[in-house]
Design an enzyme around this catalytic site. Structure first.
Site, PDB file in Angstrom:
ATOM      1  N   LYS A   9      32.537  24.449 127.300  1.00  9.36           N
ATOM      2  CA  LYS A   9      31.774  22.988 128.117  1.00  9.36           C
ATOM      3  C   LYS A   9      31.679  22.417 127.205  1.00  9.36           C
ATOM      4  O   LYS A   9      31.173  22.608 125.346  1.00  9.36           O
ATOM      5  CB  LYS A   9      30.279  22.734 128.413  1.00  9.36           C
ATOM      6  CG  LYS A   9      29.920  21.765 128.643  1.00  9.36           C
ATOM      7  CD  LYS A   9      28.791  21.315 129.753  1.00  9.36           C
ATOM      8  CE  LYS A   9      28.403  19.915 129.597  1.00  9.36           C
ATOM      9  NZ  LYS A   9      26.821  19.623 129.617  1.00  9.36           N
ATOM     10  N   GLN A  10      32.043  21.209 126.675  1.00 10.61           N
ATOM     11  CA  GLN A  10      31.847  20.310 125.659  1.00 10.61           C
ATOM     12  C   GLN A  10      31.506  18.820 125.964  1.00 10.61           C
ATOM     13  O   GLN A  10      31.575  17.871 126.736  1.00 10.61           O
ATOM     14  CB  GLN A  10      33.819  19.776 125.473  1.00 10.61           C
ATOM     15  CG  GLN A  10      33.344  18.621 123.750  1.00 10.61           C
ATOM     16  CD  GLN A  10      33.837  18.419 122.826  1.00 10.61           C
ATOM     17  OE1 GLN A  10      34.781  19.304 123.088  1.00 10.61           O
ATOM     18  NE2 GLN A  10      32.315  17.948 121.788  1.00 10.61           N
ATOM     19  N   ALA A  12      27.781  16.246 124.797  1.00 13.18           N
ATOM     20  CA  ALA A  12      27.721  14.664 124.279  1.00 13.18           C
ATOM     21  C   ALA A  12      26.908  15.206 122.597  1.00 13.18           C
ATOM     22  O   ALA A  12      27.017  14.860 121.467  1.00 13.18           O
ATOM     23  CB  ALA A  12      26.945  13.933 124.108  1.00 13.18           C
ATOM     24  N   GLU A  13      26.545  16.242 122.644  1.00 11.60           N
ATOM     25  CA  GLU A  13      25.329  16.941 121.591  1.00 11.60           C
ATOM     26  C   GLU A  13      26.089  18.762 121.042  1.00 11.60           C
ATOM     27  O   GLU A  13      24.923  18.689 120.199  1.00 11.60           O
ATOM     28  CB  GLU A  13      23.913  16.825 121.818  1.00 11.60           C
ATOM     29  CG  GLU A  13      23.469  15.700 122.608  1.00 11.60           C
ATOM     30  CD  GLU A  13      22.690  14.696 121.299  1.00 11.60           C
ATOM     31  OE1 GLU A  13      21.911  15.722 121.009  1.00 11.60           O
ATOM     32  OE2 GLU A  13      22.090  13.717 121.369  1.00 11.60           O
ATOM     33  N   ALA A  14      26.105  18.802 122.495  1.00 10.29           N
ATOM     34  CA  ALA A  14      26.192  20.185 121.899  1.00 10.29           C
ATOM     35  C   ALA A  14      27.928  20.611 122.565  1.00 10.29           C
ATOM     36  O   ALA A  14      28.009  20.949 123.499  1.00 10.29           O
ATOM     37  CB  ALA A  14      26.052  21.167 122.694  1.00 10.29           C
ATOM     38  N   VAL A  16      29.756  24.596 124.204  1.00 13.36           N
ATOM     39  CA  VAL A  16      29.250  25.705 124.140  1.00 13.36           C
ATOM     40  C   VAL A  16      30.298  26.761 124.453  1.00 13.36           C
ATOM     41  O   VAL A  16      31.844  25.961 125.210  1.00 13.36           O
ATOM     42  CB  VAL A  16      28.502  25.658 125.363  1.00 13.36           C
ATOM     43  CG1 VAL A  16      27.985  27.234 126.195  1.00 13.36           C
ATOM     44  CG2 VAL A  16      27.272  25.188 125.709  1.00 13.36           C
ATOM     45  N   LYS A  29      26.222  28.564 121.904  1.00  5.98           N
ATOM     46  CA  LYS A  29      25.859  27.004 121.510  1.00  5.98           C
ATOM     47  C   LYS A  29      25.585  26.648 120.186  1.00  5.98           C
ATOM     48  O   LYS A  29      25.298  26.837 119.060  1.00  5.98           O
ATOM     49  CB  LYS A  29      24.595  26.702 122.668  1.00  5.98           C
ATOM     50  CG  LYS A  29      24.367  25.157 122.940  1.00  5.98           C
ATOM     51  CD  LYS A  29      23.447  25.443 123.646  1.00  5.98           C
ATOM     52  CE  LYS A  29      22.882  24.001 123.811  1.00  5.98           C
ATOM     53  NZ  LYS A  29      21.345  23.784 124.528  1.00  5.98           N
ATOM     54  N   ASP A 128      14.515  18.601 130.574  1.00  7.46           N
ATOM     55  CA  ASP A 128      16.154  18.166 131.143  1.00  7.46           C
ATOM     56  C   ASP A 128      16.175  19.403 132.445  1.00  7.46           C
ATOM     57  O   ASP A 128      17.521  19.774 132.751  1.00  7.46           O
ATOM     58  CB  ASP A 128      17.813  18.836 129.799  1.00  7.46           C
ATOM     59  CG  ASP A 128      18.462  18.119 130.599  1.00  7.46           C
ATOM     60  OD1 ASP A 128      18.315  17.075 131.190  1.00  7.46           O
ATOM     61  OD2 ASP A 128      19.879  18.369 129.927  1.00  7.46           O
TER      62      ASP A 128
HETATM   63  N1  LIG Z   1      23.272  31.406 128.783  1.00  5.24           N
HETATM   64  C1  LIG Z   1      24.491  31.025 129.658  1.00  5.24           C
HETATM   65  N2  LIG Z   1      25.008  31.939 130.502  1.00  5.24           N
HETATM   66  C2  LIG Z   1      26.471  31.242 131.132  1.00  5.24           C
HETATM   67  N3  LIG Z   1      26.385  30.350 131.431  1.00  5.24           N
HETATM   68  C3  LIG Z   1      26.082  28.856 130.394  1.00  5.24           C
HETATM   69  C4  LIG Z   1      25.126  29.887 129.418  1.00  5.24           C
HETATM   70  N4  LIG Z   1      24.208  28.659 128.323  1.00  5.24           N
HETATM   71  C5  LIG Z   1      25.126  27.795 129.021  1.00  5.24           C
HETATM   72  N5  LIG Z   1      26.070  27.976 129.819  1.00  5.24           N
HETATM   73  C6  LIG Z   1      27.416  27.156 130.652  1.00  5.24           C
HETATM   74  O1  LIG Z   1      27.595  26.143 129.235  1.00  5.24           O
HETATM   75  C7  LIG Z   1      26.518  24.851 130.650  1.00  5.24           C
HETATM   76  C8  LIG Z   1      26.231  23.830 128.824  1.00  5.24           C
HETATM   77  O2  LIG Z   1      25.316  24.427 128.021  1.00  5.24           O
HETATM   78  P1  LIG Z   1      23.853  23.745 128.097  1.00  5.24           P
HETATM   79  O3  LIG Z   1      23.643  23.146 129.075  1.00  5.24           O
HETATM   80  O4  LIG Z   1      23.237  24.785 127.795  1.00  5.24           O
HETATM   81  O5  LIG Z   1      24.268  22.608 126.694  1.00  5.24           O
HETATM   82  P2  LIG Z   1      24.322  21.671 126.611  1.00  5.24           P
HETATM   83  O6  LIG Z   1      24.450  20.517 128.334  1.00  5.24           O
HETATM   84  O7  LIG Z   1      25.618  20.604 126.816  1.00  5.24           O
HETATM   85  O8  LIG Z   1      23.469  20.617 125.831  1.00  5.24           O
HETATM   86  P3  LIG Z   1      22.323  19.802 125.496  1.00  5.24           P
HETATM   87  O9  LIG Z   1      21.696  18.967 126.866  1.00  5.24           O
HETATM   88  O10 LIG Z   1      20.927  21.082 125.266  1.00  5.24           O
HETATM   89  O11 LIG Z   1      22.564  18.763 124.254  1.00  5.24           O
HETATM   90  C9  LIG Z   1      25.805  25.069 131.281  1.00  5.24           C
HETATM   91  O12 LIG Z   1      26.091  23.998 132.017  1.00  5.24           O
HETATM   92  C10 LIG Z   1      26.599  26.442 131.741  1.00  5.24           C
HETATM   93  O13 LIG Z   1      27.081  26.294 133.063  1.00  5.24           O
END
Ligand SMILES: Nc1ncnc2c1ncn2[C@@H]1O[C@H](COP(=O)(O)OP(=O)(O)OP(=O)(O)O)[C@@H](O)[C@H]1O
Length: 218
Positions: A9-10, A12-14, A16, A29, A128
């Site tokens: 996942k790309q 806006a802030e991070a 993954v 992350k 969130d």
């Molecule tokens: N520990 C985990 N195990 C499995 N999938 C995960 C895990 N952490 C994140 N993911 C997957 O990655 C996606 C994005 O992760 P996360 O929601 O933490 O990031 P983000 O929304 O981009 O970050 P943020 O809201 O902190 O800016 C999640 O919706 C999920 O699908």
């Protein structure tokens, strides 16, 4: 970045990633730095957020709330290495009605309510809550895991906890039609597992009222 990392996942802030680390599939992350901020301030703020996220995850884990285990934190590169939860989100679960029974849905609602009650007991406010940030572990047949503590913080305020619930309520109503009864079950389980939950649920009524007034005013 680690060899063989796969971007899942790309945001806006991070970013993954899923990558092998110490012989297991691991979520990494990575928080971005912001080019518009002063570099020194930016480094400080970004690493502070990484630490805050890891701390809230560990605080939950210590209280036996199911969250991904933190394996390693790298504040220099703004990385959190954590347990990969194999499964699917509550969002995915709710949009796939096949195979969903009323009793299974009640169980999911009770688990969500209980997990949120326990999280608020230790003064962690998620910040969130959405149905995408609630995962269901395949390994255990779908037990609920809380993820994405990127906006979380520690607070004792009833107001902050009520707003946390309100954010999830809005996420339910905007994404999943006809889930009012399920959300009621979440609140019921929340009411039974939280220390100050009655007070928080009362505050939720005020927060809802404010939300309604705001949407009436446009
Ligand atoms: N520990 C985990 N195990 C499995 N999938 C995960 C895990 N952490 C994140 N993911 C997957 O990655 C996606 C994005 O992760 P996360 O929601 O933490 O990031 P983000 O929304 O981009 O970050 P943020 O809201 O902190 O800016 C999640 O919706 C999920 O699908």
């Amino acid at each position: 970045m680690i060899h063989n990392a796969q971007l899942i996942k790309q945001g806006a802030e991070a970013k993954v990633y899923l990558a092998p680390f110490c012989q297991r599939q691991t979520i990494i992350k990575e928080r971005f730095t912001k080019a518009y901020r002063h570099p020194t301030l930016d480094k400080k703020l970004t690493s502070r957020r990484v630490v805050q996220e890891a701390r809230c995850l560990s605080r939950c884990q210590k209280a036996r709330i199911d969250t991904p285990t933190v394996y390693m934190v790298d504040t220099e590169n703004y990385l959190i290495y954590m347990e990969y939860i194999e499964g699917y989100s509550v969002r995915e679960y709710l949009v796939t009605p096949e195979g969903q029974t009323e009793s299974a849905q009640t169980k999911v609602a009770q688990e969500i309510g209980r997990a949120l009650g326990l999280m608020h007991n230790i003064d962690v406010v998620h910040g969130d809550l959405t149905t995408s940030n609630l995962l269901m572990r395949s390994e255990t047949g779908g037990s609920v895991v809380l993820i994405d503590f990127g906006l979380s913080y520690v607070s004792q305020l009833v107001e902050d906890k009520a707003v946390d619930l309100y954010v999830l309520e809005r996420a339910f109503s905007s994404t999943h039609p006809n889930t009012e009864a399920m959300f009621e079950q979440i609140l019921k389980a929340y009411g039974e597992s939280g220390k100050a939950s009655k007070q928080i649920l009362k505050k939720l009524e005020d927060v809802r009222m404010r939300g309604r007034k705001r949407s009436m005013l446009g």
